[in-house]
Design a protein around this motif. Sequence first.
Motif, PDB file in Angstrom:
ATOM      1  N   GLY A  58       0.607  -1.098   0.000  1.00 57.39           N
ATOM      2  CA  GLY A  58      -0.053  -0.029  -0.180  1.00 57.39           C
ATOM      3  C   GLY A  58       0.673   1.437  -0.131  1.00 57.39           C
ATOM      4  N   LYS A  59       1.839   1.316   0.781  1.00 58.49           N
ATOM      5  CA  LYS A  59       2.894   2.264   0.879  1.00 58.49           C
ATOM      6  C   LYS A  59       3.575   2.631  -0.719  1.00 58.49           C
ATOM      7  N   LEU A  60       4.057   1.418  -1.163  1.00 55.72           N
ATOM      8  CA  LEU A  60       4.384   1.564  -2.751  1.00 55.72           C
ATOM      9  C   LEU A  60       3.507   2.266  -3.572  1.00 55.72           C
ATOM     10  N   ALA A  61       2.234   1.789  -3.357  1.00 55.71           N
ATOM     11  CA  ALA A  61       1.068   2.134  -4.347  1.00 55.71           C
ATOM     12  C   ALA A  61       0.836   3.415  -4.134  1.00 55.71           C
ATOM     13  N   LYS A  62       0.838   4.072  -2.798  1.00 56.72           N
ATOM     14  CA  LYS A  62       0.510   5.498  -2.403  1.00 56.72           C
ATOM     15  C   LYS A  62       1.939   6.402  -3.232  1.00 56.72           C
ATOM     16  N   ARG A  63       3.170   5.844  -3.218  1.00 56.61           N
ATOM     17  CA  ARG A  63       4.012   6.671  -3.722  1.00 56.61           C
ATOM     18  C   ARG A  63       4.129   6.714  -5.248  1.00 56.61           C
ATOM     19  N   MET A  64       3.551   5.799  -5.803  1.00 58.87           N
ATOM     20  CA  MET A  64       3.463   5.488  -7.455  1.00 58.87           C
ATOM     21  C   MET A  64       2.289   6.454  -7.801  1.00 58.87           C
ATOM     22  N   VAL A  65       1.359   6.372  -7.134  1.00 62.52           N
ATOM     23  CA  VAL A  65       0.368   7.381  -7.374  1.00 62.52           C
ATOM     24  C   VAL A  65       0.916   8.924  -7.226  1.00 62.52           C
ATOM     25  N   GLU A  66       1.344   9.194  -5.934  1.00 59.39           N
ATOM     26  CA  GLU A  66       1.992  10.635  -5.880  1.00 59.39           C
ATOM     27  C   GLU A  66       2.957  10.881  -6.927  1.00 59.39           C
ATOM     28  N   LYS A  67       3.731  10.262  -7.433  1.00 60.43           N
ATOM     29  CA  LYS A  67       4.701  10.511  -8.516  1.00 60.43           C
ATOM     30  C   LYS A  67       3.981  10.692  -9.580  1.00 60.43           C
ATOM     31  N   ALA A  68       2.853   9.949  -9.998  1.00 60.45           N
ATOM     32  CA  ALA A  68       2.144  10.288 -11.175  1.00 60.45           C
ATOM     33  C   ALA A  68       1.284  11.395 -11.408  1.00 60.45           C
ATOM     34  N   GLY A  69       1.268  12.187  -9.856  1.00 63.18           N
ATOM     35  CA  GLY A  69       0.419  13.321  -9.936  1.00 63.18           C
ATOM     36  C   GLY A  69      -1.123  13.072 -10.241  1.00 63.18           C
TER      37      GLY A  69
END
Length: 442
Positions: A51-62
């Motif tokens: 979940g933390k990785l998923a949140k980082r991926m989404v944050e990077k994608a903006g």
Amino acid sequence: MKKLKIVTIGGGSSYTPELIDGFIKRYAELPVSDYYLLDIEEGREKLEIVGKLAKRMVEKAGIPMTIHLTLDREEALKDADFVTTQLRVGFLDARINDEKIPLKYGVLGQETTGPGGFMKAQRTIPVLLDICRDMEKYCPNAWLINFTNPAGIVTEAIARHSSIKSLGICSGANSMLMDIAKAYDVEKSQVYARIMGLNHLIFADRIYIDGADVTDDFIEKLAQGSATNALKNIPDIGFSARFAKALRMYPISYLKYFFLTREMVDAALADQKTKGTRGEQTREIERKLFELYQDETLTGKPKELEQRGGAWYSDTACSIISAIYNDKKEIHVVNTTNRGATGDLPDHVTLETNAVIDRQGAHPLAYGPLPVKIRGLIQSVKAYEELTVEAAITGDYDTALLALTINPLVPSANVAEQILNEYLEVNQRYLPQYFNNAKEQQ
């Protein structure tokens, strides 16, 4: 466009970054506002890491996609638009037992095509039908997109025992298309292959590049070794050139289990002694993946995820969800009910084939009679699958024994009985349908 709520059951799976990546890439056509990753208590730690990785991926994608982590099924399912399933009842320990027990008798325990697939279905089908009952209550109009193996058998159980709209998906056909594209140095979008058969038992009998028939040329490439049908999770043992030409169809790698059974058993036994069964190898791959996932600088799916065996998973799942949501009327390979695709199987059973995908779901393309060279194998495996579903629903020992006995990879009824007895002994906690039945009959 309407904002979407998507749920992934088995959200703590190592596959989840694949899905997140797919939805990020398609955000313009699939505006997912809320993505729920659902798991069970035993999977809490992995869920939090993924979940933390998923949140980082989404944050990077903006993009304005909110990732929710939960163990509450009602919270996750309420008003969902799409639900994907990638669960493993019993985790990898159960898979390893599924593989090792048959190998004691010289039988492949492979987790979808062999006895391992039977046992995984017995654990999985009741759980998925329970999920379907909750979907009927909390999101009756949602689509269930199942990636849980054995995908074809599970999809058939859902189609026959639930009112939920569902499709089964597998990345295998996409991998075949990629191998064809690689052989001709073209994009996958330029390739079309007519697919017939069952999950992990499919054949391409016609292959086209930009509309030109290249079937015979591709078969020659297969025979000469300049094209492959290799998957990372299957031993790289090739067919002879003579057999490739005689078959004159492009078989998915899983067909090696049926056409090269002795060689595949020998390879499995050798692997067990040196690097372990595929389940044991997968456990090590997952251990390394979750170490990577915990790196707070990681903001995308790592290259190492391809070793897990699910390459093209996100492309398969997300493109099919987009085709439904956007009413695209695209052709995809899916697990869906026959409905006249071939007269050589009952209309109500599930097969894997090309289908037009739109808002109503899958409309399989008819291909008529199965070629005699593959008809018997497909029909016998389908009979095994039908009995496997019945056994999982009823918990009837005799039905289970018959299912295992008629599986082409099991050499005798006596061996089937020994395997079944050991399976039931080690899986008792996951099989209430069998053991509650036994208590009632006492």
